[in-house]
Motif scaffolding. Structure first.
Motif, mmCIF file in Angstrom:
data_model
loop_
_atom_site.group_PDB
_atom_site.id
_atom_site.type_symbol
_atom_site.label_atom_id
_atom_site.label_comp_id
_atom_site.label_asym_id
_atom_site.label_seq_id
_atom_site.Cartn_x
_atom_site.Cartn_y
_atom_site.Cartn_z
ATOM 1 N N MET A 297 0.836 -1.196 0.000
ATOM 2 C CA MET A 297 0.000 0.000 0.000
ATOM 3 C C MET A 297 0.872 1.246 0.000
ATOM 4 O O MET A 297 2.036 1.202 0.369
ATOM 5 N N GLN A 298 0.284 2.357 -0.364
ATOM 6 C CA GLN A 298 1.001 3.629 -0.435
ATOM 7 C C GLN A 298 1.263 4.192 0.954
ATOM 8 O O GLN A 298 0.384 4.178 1.810
ATOM 9 N N LEU A 299 2.472 4.696 1.182
ATOM 10 C CA LEU A 299 2.755 5.479 2.377
ATOM 11 C C LEU A 299 2.209 6.880 2.153
ATOM 12 O O LEU A 299 2.019 7.303 1.009
ATOM 13 N N GLU A 300 1.947 7.614 3.206
ATOM 14 C CA GLU A 300 1.429 8.981 3.088
ATOM 15 C C GLU A 300 2.360 9.938 3.819
ATOM 16 O O GLU A 300 2.885 9.614 4.877
ATOM 17 N N THR A 301 2.547 11.126 3.244
ATOM 18 C CA THR A 301 3.435 12.118 3.847
ATOM 19 C C THR A 301 2.665 13.323 4.353
ATOM 20 O O THR A 301 1.578 13.636 3.868
ATOM 21 N N GLU A 302 3.257 13.993 5.337
ATOM 22 C CA GLU A 302 2.723 15.247 5.862
ATOM 23 C C GLU A 302 3.910 16.132 6.246
ATOM 24 O O GLU A 302 4.791 15.704 6.984
ATOM 25 N N VAL A 303 3.923 17.356 5.734
ATOM 26 C CA VAL A 303 4.966 18.307 6.102
ATOM 27 C C VAL A 303 4.514 19.043 7.355
ATOM 28 O O VAL A 303 3.405 19.585 7.410
ATOM 29 N N ILE A 304 5.371 19.047 8.369
ATOM 30 C CA ILE A 304 5.128 19.798 9.596
ATOM 31 C C ILE A 304 6.334 20.710 9.812
ATOM 32 O O ILE A 304 7.316 20.619 9.070
ATOM 33 N N ALA A 305 6.290 21.562 10.789
ATOM 34 C CA ALA A 305 7.397 22.494 11.036
ATOM 35 C C ALA A 305 8.680 21.732 11.351
ATOM 36 O O ALA A 305 8.759 21.015 12.347
ATOM 37 N N GLY A 306 9.669 21.852 10.474
ATOM 38 C CA GLY A 306 10.973 21.254 10.699
ATOM 39 C C GLY A 306 11.080 19.770 10.448
ATOM 40 O O GLY A 306 12.093 19.167 10.776
ATOM 41 N N ALA A 307 10.038 19.165 9.866
ATOM 42 C CA ALA A 307 10.089 17.718 9.677
ATOM 43 C C ALA A 307 9.030 17.258 8.675
ATOM 44 O O ALA A 307 8.149 18.014 8.271
ATOM 45 N N VAL A 308 9.141 15.984 8.320
ATOM 46 C CA VAL A 308 8.133 15.307 7.505
ATOM 47 C C VAL A 308 7.702 14.064 8.260
ATOM 48 O O VAL A 308 8.537 13.344 8.808
ATOM 49 N N ARG A 309 6.410 13.837 8.300
ATOM 50 C CA ARG A 309 5.892 12.594 8.871
ATOM 51 C C ARG A 309 5.513 11.670 7.716
ATOM 52 O O ARG A 309 4.901 12.098 6.742
ATOM 53 N N VAL A 310 5.886 10.397 7.865
ATOM 54 C CA VAL A 310 5.539 9.383 6.881
ATOM 55 C C VAL A 310 4.658 8.361 7.585
ATOM 56 O O VAL A 310 5.092 7.704 8.534
ATOM 57 N N TYR A 311 3.414 8.269 7.126
ATOM 58 C CA TYR A 311 2.417 7.392 7.745
ATOM 59 C C TYR A 311 2.370 6.054 7.011
ATOM 60 O O TYR A 311 2.499 6.015 5.786
ATOM 61 N N ASN A 312 2.121 4.967 7.748
ATOM 62 C CA ASN A 312 1.999 3.651 7.137
ATOM 63 C C ASN A 312 0.545 3.289 6.836
ATOM 64 O O ASN A 312 0.200 2.128 6.672
ATOM 65 N N PHE A 313 -0.312 4.301 6.760
ATOM 66 C CA PHE A 313 -1.728 4.130 6.445
ATOM 67 C C PHE A 313 -2.230 5.438 5.848
ATOM 68 O O PHE A 313 -1.532 6.442 5.868
ATOM 69 N N ILE A 314 -3.432 5.425 5.324
ATOM 70 C CA ILE A 314 -4.017 6.636 4.752
ATOM 71 C C ILE A 314 -4.780 7.350 5.864
ATOM 72 O O ILE A 314 -5.771 6.838 6.388
ATOM 73 N N ARG A 315 -4.332 8.540 6.239
ATOM 74 C CA ARG A 315 -4.864 9.244 7.407
ATOM 75 C C ARG A 315 -6.340 9.581 7.302
ATOM 76 O O ARG A 315 -7.064 9.495 8.272
ATOM 77 N N GLY A 316 -6.799 9.963 6.145
ATOM 78 C CA GLY A 316 -8.190 10.372 5.998
ATOM 79 C C GLY A 316 -9.192 9.233 6.113
ATOM 80 O O GLY A 316 -10.375 9.467 6.305
ATOM 81 N N ARG A 317 -8.703 8.006 5.981
ATOM 82 C CA ARG A 317 -9.590 6.838 6.053
ATOM 83 C C ARG A 317 -8.904 5.714 6.830
ATOM 84 O O ARG A 317 -8.880 4.567 6.385
ATOM 85 N N ALA A 318 -8.389 6.061 7.972
ATOM 86 C CA ALA A 318 -7.608 5.103 8.761
ATOM 87 C C ALA A 318 -8.405 3.838 9.079
ATOM 88 O O ALA A 318 -7.855 2.737 9.096
ATOM 89 N N GLU A 319 -9.700 3.983 9.309
ATOM 90 C CA GLU A 319 -10.507 2.812 9.668
ATOM 91 C C GLU A 319 -10.655 1.817 8.516
ATOM 92 O O GLU A 319 -10.947 0.656 8.726
#
Length: 108
Positions: free
Chosen positions: A69-91
């Protein structure tokens, strides 16, 4: 100017020259998801914000579309978060252990 590139618009104004900055890759690295449940990893990228940069992941090597499955990224202050799930539809999203290349671009 002793070296570099200059581009002029149709009115003769310099629109790009050796002092211009468009965008550049500020981080490139390999990331792997985790089976530890919905989680994320944080990669430090000093100076990065959601208004001056973006991040994305691309597959490397073989990519099994049935299980990877696709990883998902999010840019935050000073960093990038890489999620192992799709945040908008985690369930409805399966976690993934896929390995991908993370590319972070900073622009001004």
């Amino acid at each position: 100017m002793s070296f570099g590139l200059k581009i002029w618009d149709e009115d003769g104004n310099v629109s790009l020259d050796e002092t211009s900055f468009t965008m550049r890759v500020v981080y490139s690295g390999v990331v792997t998801g985790s089976r530890a449940g919905p989680t994320y990893q944080t990669i430090s990228v000093p100076g990065l914000t959601a208004t001056n940069g973006t991040a994305f992941v691309v597959p490397i090597g073989s990519y099994d579309i049935d299980v990877a499955m696709q990883l998902e990224t999010e840019v935050i202050a000073g960093a990038v978060r890489v999620y192992n799930f799709i945040r908008g539809r985690a369930e409805y999203s399966s976690v993934t252990t896929v390995t991908m290349r993370l590319i972070v671009i900073r622009f001004s």
